[in-house]
Write a protein that holds these residues in place. Structure first.
Motif, short mmCIF file in Angstrom:
data_model
loop_
_atom_site.label_atom_id
_atom_site.label_comp_id
_atom_site.label_asym_id
_atom_site.label_seq_id
_atom_site.Cartn_x
_atom_site.Cartn_y
_atom_site.Cartn_z
N PHE A 139 0.87 -1.22 -0.01
CA PHE A 139 0.09 0.12 0.14
C PHE A 139 0.87 1.31 -0.12
CE2 PHE A 139 0.60 -0.83 4.54
CZ PHE A 139 0.92 0.54 5.17
N ASP A 140 0.41 2.40 -0.66
CA ASP A 140 0.91 3.69 -0.71
C ASP A 140 0.01 4.66 -0.15
OD1 ASP A 140 -0.71 3.94 -2.94
OD2 ASP A 140 0.82 3.69 -4.46
N GLY A 141 0.14 5.71 -0.53
CA GLY A 141 -0.77 7.10 -0.10
C GLY A 141 -1.82 6.95 -0.87
N GLU A 142 -2.18 6.33 -1.99
CA GLU A 142 -3.14 6.41 -2.93
C GLU A 142 -4.04 5.31 -2.86
OE1 GLU A 142 -1.73 7.46 -6.45
OE2 GLU A 142 -1.27 9.55 -6.12
N GLY A 143 -3.51 3.98 -2.54
CA GLY A 143 -4.25 2.69 -2.74
C GLY A 143 -3.34 1.33 -2.38
N CYS A 144 -3.94 0.43 -2.49
CA CYS A 144 -3.14 -0.88 -2.57
C CYS A 144 -3.08 -1.86 -3.44
CB CYS A 144 -3.55 -1.40 -1.16
SG CYS A 144 -5.36 -1.94 -1.13
N LYS A 180 -0.70 9.15 7.61
CA LYS A 180 -1.21 7.98 6.93
C LYS A 180 -2.14 6.93 7.64
CE LYS A 180 3.32 5.49 7.88
NZ LYS A 180 4.48 4.82 7.25
N THR A 181 -2.45 7.28 8.87
CA THR A 181 -3.29 6.57 9.47
C THR A 181 -4.56 6.13 9.05
OG1 THR A 181 -4.28 8.45 10.50
CG2 THR A 181 -2.70 7.72 11.87
N GLN A 182 -5.07 6.89 8.19
CA GLN A 182 -6.20 6.37 7.41
C GLN A 182 -5.77 5.39 6.41
OE1 GLN A 182 -8.37 9.63 5.80
NE2 GLN A 182 -9.26 10.26 7.59
N VAL A 183 -4.58 5.39 5.68
CA VAL A 183 -4.26 4.47 4.76
C VAL A 183 -3.73 3.15 5.43
CG1 VAL A 183 -2.28 4.19 3.11
CG2 VAL A 183 -3.10 6.66 3.20
N SER A 209 3.19 7.10 14.20
CA SER A 209 1.83 7.46 14.15
C SER A 209 0.94 6.74 14.27
CB SER A 209 1.55 8.76 13.69
OG SER A 209 2.49 9.82 13.57
N VAL A 210 0.98 5.37 14.81
CA VAL A 210 0.04 4.55 14.73
C VAL A 210 -1.21 4.93 15.45
CG1 VAL A 210 -0.39 1.97 15.31
CG2 VAL A 210 1.65 2.55 14.81
N SER A 211 -2.38 4.73 14.89
CA SER A 211 -3.57 4.89 15.56
C SER A 211 -4.18 4.04 16.28
CB SER A 211 -4.62 5.46 14.41
OG SER A 211 -5.10 4.49 13.65
N ALA A 212 -5.23 4.65 17.09
CA ALA A 212 -5.93 3.45 17.97
C ALA A 212 -6.67 2.41 17.13
CB ALA A 212 -6.77 4.14 19.04
N SER A 213 -7.50 2.95 16.10
CA SER A 213 -7.89 2.11 15.20
C SER A 213 -7.01 0.93 14.53
CB SER A 213 -8.80 2.63 14.13
OG SER A 213 -7.96 3.64 13.31
N SER A 214 -5.91 1.58 14.11
CA SER A 214 -5.00 0.35 13.60
C SER A 214 -4.53 -0.57 14.70
CB SER A 214 -3.45 1.30 13.32
OG SER A 214 -3.97 2.10 11.80
N LYS A 215 -4.33 -0.09 15.93
CA LYS A 215 -3.73 -1.26 16.80
C LYS A 215 -4.90 -2.06 17.11
CE LYS A 215 -1.01 2.11 19.40
NZ LYS A 215 -1.09 2.98 20.73
N LYS A 216 -6.26 -1.64 16.99
CA LYS A 216 -7.43 -2.50 17.26
C LYS A 216 -7.33 -3.52 16.05
CE LYS A 216 -12.31 -2.22 17.52
NZ LYS A 216 -13.70 -1.47 17.43
N HIS A 217 -7.15 -3.24 14.99
CA HIS A 217 -7.37 -3.94 13.79
C HIS A 217 -5.99 -4.97 14.02
CE1 HIS A 217 -10.05 -1.50 11.90
NE2 HIS A 217 -9.29 -0.54 11.52
N LEU A 218 -4.96 -4.54 14.27
CA LEU A 218 -3.76 -5.43 14.31
C LEU A 218 -3.97 -6.71 15.65
CD1 LEU A 218 -0.73 -3.19 14.52
CD2 LEU A 218 -1.22 -4.76 12.69
N ILE A 219 -4.73 -6.05 16.48
CA ILE A 219 -5.00 -7.08 17.67
C ILE A 219 -6.39 -8.19 17.01
CG2 ILE A 219 -6.19 -7.23 19.73
CD1 ILE A 219 -4.97 -4.30 20.65
N GLN A 220 -7.17 -7.66 16.40
CA GLN A 220 -8.10 -8.42 16.05
C GLN A 220 -7.74 -9.60 14.99
OE1 GLN A 220 -11.12 -6.33 13.70
NE2 GLN A 220 -12.05 -8.03 12.79
#
Length: 315
Positions: A139-144, A180-183, A209-220
């Motif tokens: 993935f990059d800044g535009e897609g994956c 890039k948190t949303q990406v 800058s790992v977001s809380a939602s990214s951590k949640k996804h990793l844990i899931q």
């Protein structure tokens, strides 16, 4: 950068040479653990299906063999539960590569994209050598770009070429540095849809800058898969030089003097707090982190890294 330009963008021939490293030295990215082991290939896992030895009962997830449903536990708890058996079996591997603009950075020898490409290549060749299925996502800044797991060399070559192309794009175009948190979140959601359970996932990034939602996804993901993170850092990110430094996001520039108002010390403290916090939280859920840098070559780093057993808490 002090190094030559060859350390900025990898070539296909350079990545292919890493296959000989895996083949000739028996190189392995594996800590000696039955679960949460990196790129093991054929090894025992608690998450496997039918086998000879009963392991545990866990919540049923889509894709589990309905023949293993434990109806007594299901009736008692009113939660569909399945029996889990220990079985030695191949494990599909997904390598997730962060190729956003922030990864195209290196202050001394290599860029983060260069090290990331090398690690992805070594992982791919190890999986190929073990006869397991390799796939992944870039993935990059535009897609994956998504590569479905397959047990053939073609998908490995496609993946490596895609990484090289993306690194070249980062060099050719003046991409602004963006949050890039949303990406990352979007990429992880795609991975979640691909890896339902029993996958081995290697995620290569700088994890800035790992977001809380990214951590949640990793844990899931880690609940029903083996997840390993590889964090690539540069020394300039950890500690600002005392001399004047010009910072830029691709559009604006800022003159920074680390010695003024203890700016450098505050930056270093904040960086370390975020780093330790991230490591501690991932360790809590049994997700190991491989720490790599942009100074040493990949061979030296991995050999040094795996002399020490990775410590993870079992869930």
């Amino acid at each position: 950068m002090k190094g030559s330009t060859k350390n900025i963008i990898p070539t296909l021939s350079e990545l292919l040479k890493l296959e000989h490293l895996v083949a000739s030295t028996g190189f392995s990215l594996l800590p000696k653990q039955p679960v949460h082991s990196v790129l093991a290939g054929k090894h025992a896992s608690k998450l496997r299906g039918r086998g000879l030895d009963f392991e545990e009962v866990r919540k049923y997830v889509a894709g589990d063999d309905i023949r293993n449903i434990d109806w007594r536990v299901t009736a008692r708890t009113r939660i569909t539960s399945t029996k889990v058996f220990t079985e030695e079996k191949e494990k599909p591997v997904l390598v997730i590569s962060d190729m956003t603009p922030g990864m195209f950075f290196g202050s001394q020898v290599y860029t983060k994209t260069f090290i990331a490409s090398q690690l992805a290549a070594i992982a791919a060749f190890k999986v190929l050598k073990n006869g397991d299925r390799f796939g992944g996502l870039i993935f990059d800044g535009e897609g994956c770009q998504i590569f479905s797991p397959r047990r053939n060399r073609a998908v490995v070559m496609q993946y490596l070429k895609a990484m090289i192309d993306q690194a070249q794009n980062l060099a050719d175009k003046n991409y602004p540095i963006q949050e890039k948190t949303q990406v990352v979140d979007k990429a992880l959601l795609r991975v979640i849809s691909m890896a339902t359970h029993d996958y081995l996932i290697l995620f290569i990034s700088d994890f800035q800058s790992v977001s809380a939602s990214s951590k949640k996804h990793l844990i899931q993901l880690s609940k029903h898969n083996d997840v390993i993170l590889s964090r690539i850092s540069d020394p300039l990110e950890e500690k600002l030089p005392q001399s004047k430094l010009v910072l830029s996001d691709g559009n604006l520039q800022l003159m920074c003097e680390a010695g003024k108002k203890n700016l450098g010390k505050k930056y270093e403290t904040n960086y370390q707090e975020q780093k330790i916090g991230f490591y501690t939280e991932m360790e809590k859920y049994g997700i190991p982190i491989l720490s790599l840098n942009t100074i040493e070559n990949i061979d030296t780093q991995l050999k040094s890294l795996f002399k020490t057993k990775l410590k993870t808490k079992r869930r």
